[in-house]
Design a protein around this motif. Structure first.
Motif, PDB file in Angstrom:
ATOM      1  N   VAL A   1       0.860  -1.186   0.000  1.00  0.00           N
ATOM      2  CA  VAL A   1       0.000   0.000   0.000  1.00  0.00           C
ATOM      3  C   VAL A   1       0.895   1.235   0.000  1.00  0.00           C
ATOM      4  O   VAL A   1       1.627   1.470   0.962  1.00  0.00           O
ATOM      5  CB  VAL A   1      -0.942   0.006   1.220  1.00  0.00           C
ATOM      6  CG1 VAL A   1      -1.870   1.214   1.165  1.00  0.00           C
ATOM      7  CG2 VAL A   1      -1.763  -1.287   1.263  1.00  0.00           C
ATOM      8  N   PRO A   2       0.849   2.054  -1.057  1.00  0.00           N
ATOM      9  CA  PRO A   2       1.858   3.119  -1.211  1.00  0.00           C
ATOM     10  C   PRO A   2       1.929   4.124  -0.078  1.00  0.00           C
ATOM     11  O   PRO A   2       3.023   4.592   0.254  1.00  0.00           O
ATOM     12  CB  PRO A   2       1.435   3.803  -2.527  1.00  0.00           C
ATOM     13  CG  PRO A   2       0.687   2.755  -3.278  1.00  0.00           C
ATOM     14  CD  PRO A   2      -0.032   1.958  -2.234  1.00  0.00           C
ATOM     15  N   ASN A   3       0.800   4.492   0.519  1.00  0.00           N
ATOM     16  CA  ASN A   3       0.842   5.519   1.565  1.00  0.00           C
ATOM     17  C   ASN A   3       0.624   4.952   2.958  1.00  0.00           C
ATOM     18  O   ASN A   3       0.271   5.674   3.886  1.00  0.00           O
ATOM     19  CB  ASN A   3      -0.171   6.635   1.285  1.00  0.00           C
ATOM     20  CG  ASN A   3      -1.584   6.115   1.096  1.00  0.00           C
ATOM     21  OD1 ASN A   3      -1.789   4.948   0.808  1.00  0.00           O
ATOM     22  ND2 ASN A   3      -2.563   6.988   1.251  1.00  0.00           N
ATOM     23  N   CYS A   4       0.872   3.661   3.105  1.00  0.00           N
ATOM     24  CA  CYS A   4       0.859   3.029   4.429  1.00  0.00           C
ATOM     25  C   CYS A   4       2.295   2.907   4.920  1.00  0.00           C
ATOM     26  O   CYS A   4       3.151   2.364   4.220  1.00  0.00           O
ATOM     27  CB  CYS A   4       0.209   1.651   4.365  1.00  0.00           C
ATOM     28  SG  CYS A   4       0.287   0.738   5.921  1.00  0.00           S
ATOM     29  N   ARG A   5       2.549   3.415   6.102  1.00  0.00           N
ATOM     30  CA  ARG A   5       3.867   3.296   6.722  1.00  0.00           C
ATOM     31  C   ARG A   5       3.777   2.187   7.770  1.00  0.00           C
ATOM     32  O   ARG A   5       3.153   2.379   8.828  1.00  0.00           O
ATOM     33  CB  ARG A   5       4.272   4.621   7.368  1.00  0.00           C
ATOM     34  CG  ARG A   5       4.255   5.802   6.401  1.00  0.00           C
ATOM     35  CD  ARG A   5       5.419   5.732   5.431  1.00  0.00           C
ATOM     36  NE  ARG A   5       5.354   6.790   4.433  1.00  0.00           N
ATOM     37  CZ  ARG A   5       5.092   6.598   3.153  1.00  0.00           C
ATOM     38  NH1 ARG A   5       4.831   5.371   2.712  1.00  0.00           N
ATOM     39  NH2 ARG A   5       5.075   7.589   2.292  1.00  0.00           N
ATOM     40  N   ALA A   6       4.375   1.049   7.469  1.00  0.00           N
ATOM     41  CA  ALA A   6       4.200  -0.138   8.302  1.00  0.00           C
ATOM     42  C   ALA A   6       5.455  -0.418   9.125  1.00  0.00           C
ATOM     43  O   ALA A   6       6.576  -0.410   8.597  1.00  0.00           O
ATOM     44  CB  ALA A   6       3.864  -1.345   7.429  1.00  0.00           C
ATOM     45  N   TYR A   7       5.250  -0.693  10.416  1.00  0.00           N
ATOM     46  CA  TYR A   7       6.366  -0.917  11.339  1.00  0.00           C
ATOM     47  C   TYR A   7       6.092  -2.141  12.209  1.00  0.00           C
ATOM     48  O   TYR A   7       4.938  -2.447  12.540  1.00  0.00           O
ATOM     49  CB  TYR A   7       6.580   0.304  12.240  1.00  0.00           C
ATOM     50  CG  TYR A   7       7.123   1.512  11.519  1.00  0.00           C
ATOM     51  CD1 TYR A   7       8.503   1.732  11.453  1.00  0.00           C
ATOM     52  CD2 TYR A   7       6.267   2.437  10.916  1.00  0.00           C
ATOM     53  CE1 TYR A   7       9.017   2.843  10.798  1.00  0.00           C
ATOM     54  CE2 TYR A   7       6.778   3.558  10.259  1.00  0.00           C
ATOM     55  CZ  TYR A   7       8.148   3.756  10.200  1.00  0.00           C
ATOM     56  OH  TYR A   7       8.650   4.848   9.553  1.00  0.00           O
ATOM     57  N   ASP A   8       7.190  -2.801  12.577  1.00  0.00           N
ATOM     58  CA  ASP A   8       7.133  -3.974  13.447  1.00  0.00           C
ATOM     59  C   ASP A   8       8.126  -3.771  14.596  1.00  0.00           C
ATOM     60  O   ASP A   8       9.176  -4.410  14.640  1.00  0.00           O
ATOM     61  CB  ASP A   8       7.476  -5.228  12.627  1.00  0.00           C
ATOM     62  CG  ASP A   8       7.336  -6.510  13.425  1.00  0.00           C
ATOM     63  OD1 ASP A   8       6.417  -6.581  14.269  1.00  0.00           O
ATOM     64  OD2 ASP A   8       8.139  -7.440  13.205  1.00  0.00           O
ATOM     65  N   PRO A   9       7.809  -2.897  15.543  1.00  0.00           N
ATOM     66  CA  PRO A   9       8.765  -2.590  16.616  1.00  0.00           C
ATOM     67  C   PRO A   9       8.907  -3.746  17.602  1.00  0.00           C
ATOM     68  O   PRO A   9       7.941  -4.479  17.866  1.00  0.00           O
ATOM     69  CB  PRO A   9       8.150  -1.363  17.288  1.00  0.00           C
ATOM     70  CG  PRO A   9       6.674  -1.498  17.040  1.00  0.00           C
ATOM     71  CD  PRO A   9       6.553  -2.120  15.678  1.00  0.00           C
ATOM     72  N   ALA A  10      10.083  -3.859  18.138  1.00  0.00           N
ATOM     73  CA  ALA A  10      10.327  -4.901  19.142  1.00  0.00           C
ATOM     74  C   ALA A  10      10.094  -4.401  20.551  1.00  0.00           C
ATOM     75  O   ALA A  10       9.781  -5.189  21.450  1.00  0.00           O
ATOM     76  CB  ALA A  10      11.754  -5.424  19.015  1.00  0.00           C
ATOM     77  N   PHE A  11      10.237  -3.085  20.753  1.00  0.00           N
ATOM     78  CA  PHE A  11      10.161  -2.537  22.098  1.00  0.00           C
ATOM     79  C   PHE A  11       9.173  -1.371  22.160  1.00  0.00           C
ATOM     80  O   PHE A  11       8.922  -0.685  21.161  1.00  0.00           O
ATOM     81  CB  PHE A  11      11.542  -2.069  22.554  1.00  0.00           C
ATOM     82  CG  PHE A  11      12.552  -3.174  22.658  1.00  0.00           C
ATOM     83  CD1 PHE A  11      12.416  -4.167  23.617  1.00  0.00           C
ATOM     84  CD2 PHE A  11      13.622  -3.235  21.777  1.00  0.00           C
ATOM     85  CE1 PHE A  11      13.344  -5.207  23.708  1.00  0.00           C
ATOM     86  CE2 PHE A  11      14.547  -4.265  21.860  1.00  0.00           C
ATOM     87  CZ  PHE A  11      14.413  -5.261  22.827  1.00  0.00           C
ATOM     88  N   ALA A  12       8.646  -1.145  23.355  1.00  0.00           N
ATOM     89  CA  ALA A  12       7.690  -0.065  23.571  1.00  0.00           C
ATOM     90  C   ALA A  12       8.304   1.287  23.232  1.00  0.00           C
ATOM     91  O   ALA A  12       7.616   2.187  22.728  1.00  0.00           O
ATOM     92  CB  ALA A  12       7.218  -0.077  25.022  1.00  0.00           C
ATOM     93  N   SER A  13       9.602   1.441  23.487  1.00  0.00           N
ATOM     94  CA  SER A  13      10.259   2.713  23.185  1.00  0.00           C
ATOM     95  C   SER A  13      10.222   3.003  21.691  1.00  0.00           C
ATOM     96  O   SER A  13       9.995   4.141  21.262  1.00  0.00           O
ATOM     97  CB  SER A  13      11.703   2.677  23.685  1.00  0.00           C
ATOM     98  OG  SER A  13      12.391   1.535  23.182  1.00  0.00           O
ATOM     99  N   GLU A  14      10.442   1.983  20.877  1.00  0.00           N
ATOM    100  CA  GLU A  14      10.371   2.167  19.422  1.00  0.00           C
ATOM    101  C   GLU A  14       8.952   2.506  18.994  1.00  0.00           C
ATOM    102  O   GLU A  14       8.734   3.389  18.149  1.00  0.00           O
ATOM    103  CB  GLU A  14      10.859   0.901  18.722  1.00  0.00           C
ATOM    104  CG  GLU A  14      12.323   0.589  18.975  1.00  0.00           C
ATOM    105  CD  GLU A  14      12.737  -0.768  18.455  1.00  0.00           C
ATOM    106  OE1 GLU A  14      13.958  -0.979  18.215  1.00  0.00           O
ATOM    107  OE2 GLU A  14      11.859  -1.655  18.299  1.00  0.00           O
ATOM    108  N   ALA A  15       7.970   1.806  19.565  1.00  0.00           N
ATOM    109  CA  ALA A  15       6.566   2.083  19.228  1.00  0.00           C
ATOM    110  C   ALA A  15       6.198   3.517  19.579  1.00  0.00           C
ATOM    111  O   ALA A  15       5.476   4.196  18.831  1.00  0.00           O
ATOM    112  CB  ALA A  15       5.651   1.102  19.958  1.00  0.00           C
TER     113      ALA A  15
END
Length: 886
Positions: free
Chosen positions: A660-674
């Motif tokens: 999806v071109p305008n979806c920024r998808a993330y898979d953080p490992a830690f709450a700080s990154e989230a």
């Protein structure tokens, strides 16, 4: 009224065992109707049905009314406009729509387009445009209209007469690449100042319209916006109603009394390949469905030309014949002329034959269906707008390809009709009295009257009376500021030693944002169900669950601190077990900045597997509509939701999100990154007003969270950061991990250092897709001559040829997104195959993403002898079938 309640022949062919008694009942009912009106009749019928039920008699009446107009002629108000003028304007628009599609396909045969759908719906749209569809104006926000996608050419043709589109744009229908062209269907991404709602994927429009109408009430009840005068209109096709999403939320609309909502279903009896219900009657079927769900149903079946016949039909022979004529036969009748209709419909019954004996074949051919009659349609629209307490559906019977004659009227091939020969064009011109000579027809010239012509003056006056022109989209709203990151996320940035999950942390993050005086009221927490599973029970009492009725009962857990609290001004949208409904609510909130001029920040949290996979089409539509908000895929990954098994464990949503071109998808490992990702995304969407949305996958596994230095915040957003190193000397391998598997990567680095003396770098990858997206753009710039000095974040972090092992809790393809942009060899590990139930360690071993398999993959690229020793030491059997084959 009296004609409606007189005795009709039984559709089931049953014989009346006591006709005198039947007449006495009917006479009594007719007397009540005359003296007390229809409401009294309806009351008595309901009481009779209730009493019959007490007596053990089960009613067997049809769940629909007779095959006739719902509004009797005597209740039909006078048409308020200039009928002849509106018919003339409609004919011009109908021609320009036809010419636009036909010209494009004459020049470029592969472009496609649709003529027949708008031809059937032209009068429906024009009644709306001339009398009901209110635009945004200084007086306030206007109505919201969901347009039938295949009718887009007609909307363009009207905008051409209004002066909002030029002839050069009509000439570039479906030719968008060089700019200035018109998109095939309503697409806000492609025409951001014109289209407001994407409806090209059929079925999405109806469910979106329902939740949009509901969100207008939500804003009003919470005191955020005055939406009381706004109305949501949706124009759809009868074939479209077969989509499950089309019918999925009908009961919600009735339950919440959304009388600010009207569906107009264009019942031309045809879908793309043939009849919608060849052996049945789709209008009757839809009436049963909508009325059963609690909607107000208005049928517009027959045009004014039929009124005289109905008045003369004392024995209701027409209604009897209508009841026994299936849609496939109606289509055949519609495709043929008056002589055919006389022979194959009216001549089938002596009474019918006598009824039309005075009519010529041309007059019989001119008996129009209700959806092509301005007077009947206006009466239906007005009744829908005036109806209180329930949503309304108007079922308007039309002909697909109306006016196209033998070239496409009511024909199975109508939907595919892109071109017309000159004789068909002449017939079209003559039928609608268009001022076009033969040369103009052959060249398919667009026709536009002079600016001061009666037609364009009338058109402008009608729109001015309704506030202006539409469709029209506004792309910006007021900016909203986020509070400083530390004010709501310090617990995540500098965590203590207690174990917690990233799911819990994200809920705590937006719960803290709810407390901000400015931003808090604009947060829209959304959950399909299982709010307690995600640790959101504290929100029940803190902000309440939205219900337009408030709370009419004492909850079972009223004595508990976190009791289930429904409230009219509640903020949490708890949608029940409907991911499609919940994402539709999210879209309404995520596009409120444009639709309502009121920016909102929705957080929709759900089981990740039931997100992109289950409602991916709606998410794609959200991208088209330029949504802004957060999607939270909780209990994410294939090995974190240990006991749930195959259909619950998510190994693919990050891959789908990457498309999806305008979806920024993330898979953080830690709450700080989230926390950093949420803060960045919130500022991008609310302060800078970028048309993008964010998908975060978080998990329910409890472990000690890691702090994050401010210097690494930017790296988190770019997609990866150096987490740590292990071992002595220069790193021999780079280990990359995301989400739940990063901790296995960290453990693998320790195995490499302790068991094999191998040093490694550990990289926390917050988004393989963002890394690949930027690297792809840099590669493109280099291909086009930007020079090697331009480098991506991925290339800056991982230069040279040090081997890379990348692991995630998703299919291998997710980590492999970065492989083409690395100089070094890259081994990707992932969770391909079906999920299954077991403990987390067992699942990670099974899918070969545990610490031992990661260490083994690292040694394979470093030292073959150690690799062989490690296989034996870690008891890894190469002869066992791969997870995706088991």
């Amino acid at each position: 009224m009296t004609a409606k309640i007189q005795e009709l022949p039984s559709e089931r062919g049953e014989q009346d065992s006591d006709r005198q008694e039947t007449h006495e009942w009917l006479d009594a009912l007719e007397a009540v109707a005359r003296s007390a009106g229809g409401e009294r009749v309806d009351f008595l019928l309901q009481r009779l049905a209730e009493h019959a039920s007490h007596l053990g008699v089960r009613p067997s009446a049809h769940p629909y009314s007779l095959y006739q107009n719902s509004i009797p002629l005597e209740q039909q108000a006078a048409f308020p406009g200039d009928l002849a003028m509106e018919e003339r304007i409609t004919s011009i628009i109908r021609w320009n729509a036809l010419a636009m599609v036909a010209r494009a396909n004459k020049a470029y045969g592969e472009l496609g387009g649709h003529i027949a759908s708008y031809a059937s719906a032209a009068e429906i749209f024009e009644v709306g445009f001339n009398h009901f569809f209110r635009a945004d104006s200084e007086a306030g926000k206007g109505d919201l209209v969901y347009f039938q996608p295949h009718s887009a050419p007609g909307v363009y043709a009207r905008a051409f007469l209004e002066g909002r589109l030029g002839e050069d744009q009509l000439q570039r229908y479906r030719q968008e690449v060089d700019g200035g062209g018109l998109c095939s269907y309503p697409h806000p991404w492609l025409m951001p100042d014109f289209w407001q709602f994407p409806t090209g994927s059929m079925g999405i429009g109806p469910i979106s319209a329902i939740y949009q109408a509901r969100f207008l009430r939500y804003l009003e009840h919470r005191g955020i916006a005055d939406t009381a005068q706004r109305h949501v209109w949706g124009v759809y096709g009868d074939g479209e109603m077969d989509e499950p999403e089309s019918l999925a939320a009908l009961s919600l609309a009735a339950r919440e009394k959304l009388d600010n909502l009207t569906f107009v279903i264009n019942c031309n009896l045809q879908r793309l390949d043939g009849p919608v219900r060849g052996n049945g009657q789709i209008i009757q079927e839809l009436e049963a469905l909508f009325s059963g769900a609690g909607w107000n149903v208005i049928k517009v079946v027959w045009g004014s030309d039929w009124d005289a016949l109905f008045a003369r039909d004392r024995n209701h022979v027409l209604l009897r014949r209508f009841a026994h004529t299936v849609d496939g036969q109606y289509q055949t009748l519609g495709a043929n002329d008056g002589n055919y209709n006389r022979a194959h419909f009216f001549d089938l019954d002596p009474e019918l034959q006598a009824l039309v004996s005075h009519m010529s074949p041309e007059e019989i051919d001119g008996l129009r269906r209700g959806g092509h009659d301005f007077r009947k349609l206006h009466a239906a629209f007005a009744a829908a707008k005036a109806h209180d307490g329930r949503p309304t559906v108007i079922l308007a019977k039309t002909k697909k390809g109306f006016g196209m004659g033998q070239a496409g009227e009511s024909r199975n091939t109508s939907h595919q009709q892109k071109k017309l020969d000159i004789e068909a064009l002449k017939a079209f011109r003559d039928r609608f009295a268009l001022p076009l000579d033969d040369e103009a027809l052959e060249e398919m010239r667009f026709y536009k009257p002079a600016p001061d012509s009666p037609e364009l003056r009338y058109l402008r006056e009608r729109r001015e009376a309704l506030g202006g022109y539409l469709p029209r989209r506004v792309g910006r709203a007021e900016s909203l500021a986020l509070p400083p990151l530390e004010s709501y996320a310090q617990f995540a940035l500098q965590p203590d030693e207690r174990e917690s999950s990233t799911t819990t942390a994200v809920v705590r993050l937006f719960s803290n944002l709810l407390k901000d005086k400015q931003l808090g009221p604009r947060i829209v927490p959304i959950v399909a169900d299982e709010a307690r599973t995600f640790g959101m029970a504290n929100l029940f009492r803190q902000i309440g669950i939205y219900s337009p009725a408030g709370q009419l009962y004492e909850p079972e857990d009223a004595g508990a601190m976190l009791y289930y609290k429904e409230a009219r001004d509640g903020q949490l949208l708890e949608e029940g077990i409907t991911e499609a409904g919940a994402i539709s609510s999210w879209v309404a909130a995520a596009t409120s900045y444009s639709v309502n001029g009121v920016p909102m920040l929705p957080f929709y949290i759900y089981y990740s597997m039931f997100g992109f996979q289950r409602v991916g089409d709606l998410i794609w539509a959200a991208a088209d509509q330029r949504a802004r908000g957060f999607l939270i895929g909780a209990t994410a990954g294939r090995t974190t939701l240990a006991g749930e098994g195959l259909q619950h464990q998510d190994g693919t949503s990050q891959m789908i999100a990457a498309t999806v071109p305008n979806c920024r998808a993330y898979d953080p490992a830690f709450a700080s990154e989230a926390a950093v990702i949420i803060d960045h995304g919130g500022r991008r969407m609310l302060e800078e007003q970028h048309d993008e949305f964010y998908y975060l996958t978080v998990n329910n596994e409890n472990y000690v969270q890691a702090p994050l230095d401010a210097a690494q915040h930017a790296d988190v957003i770019k997609g990866m950061r150096l987490f740590d190193t292990r071992g002595e000397g220069a790193p021999a391998v780079r280990l990359l991990g995301s989400g739940a598997i990063l901790r296995e990567v960290i453990a693998a680095a320790e195995l490499l250092a302790e068991d094999w003396g191998v040093a490694s770098e550990i990289w926390s990858v917050t988004s393989f897709s963002e890394l690949a997206r930027e690297a792809r753009e840099v590669e493109r710039q280099q291909l086009f001559g930007a020079g090697d000095e331009v480098r991506s974040h991925l290339q800056a972090c991982l230069p040279g040829n040090v081997p890379v092992v990348a692991a995630s809790d998703y299919v291998r393809g997710y980590a492999q997104l970065i492989a083409p942009y690395l100089q070094a060899p890259c081994t990707a590990l992932g969770t391909d195959g079906f999920g299954r139930s077991d403990t987390r360690p067992a699942l990670r071993r099974f899918f070969e993403v545990d610490r031992q398999h990661i260490a083994l993959a690292a040694l394979a690229g470093i030292d073959r002898d150690k690799h062989a020793q490690a296989r034996e030491r870690y008891a890894i059997d190469a002869t066992v079938a791969a997870p995706w084959n088991r």
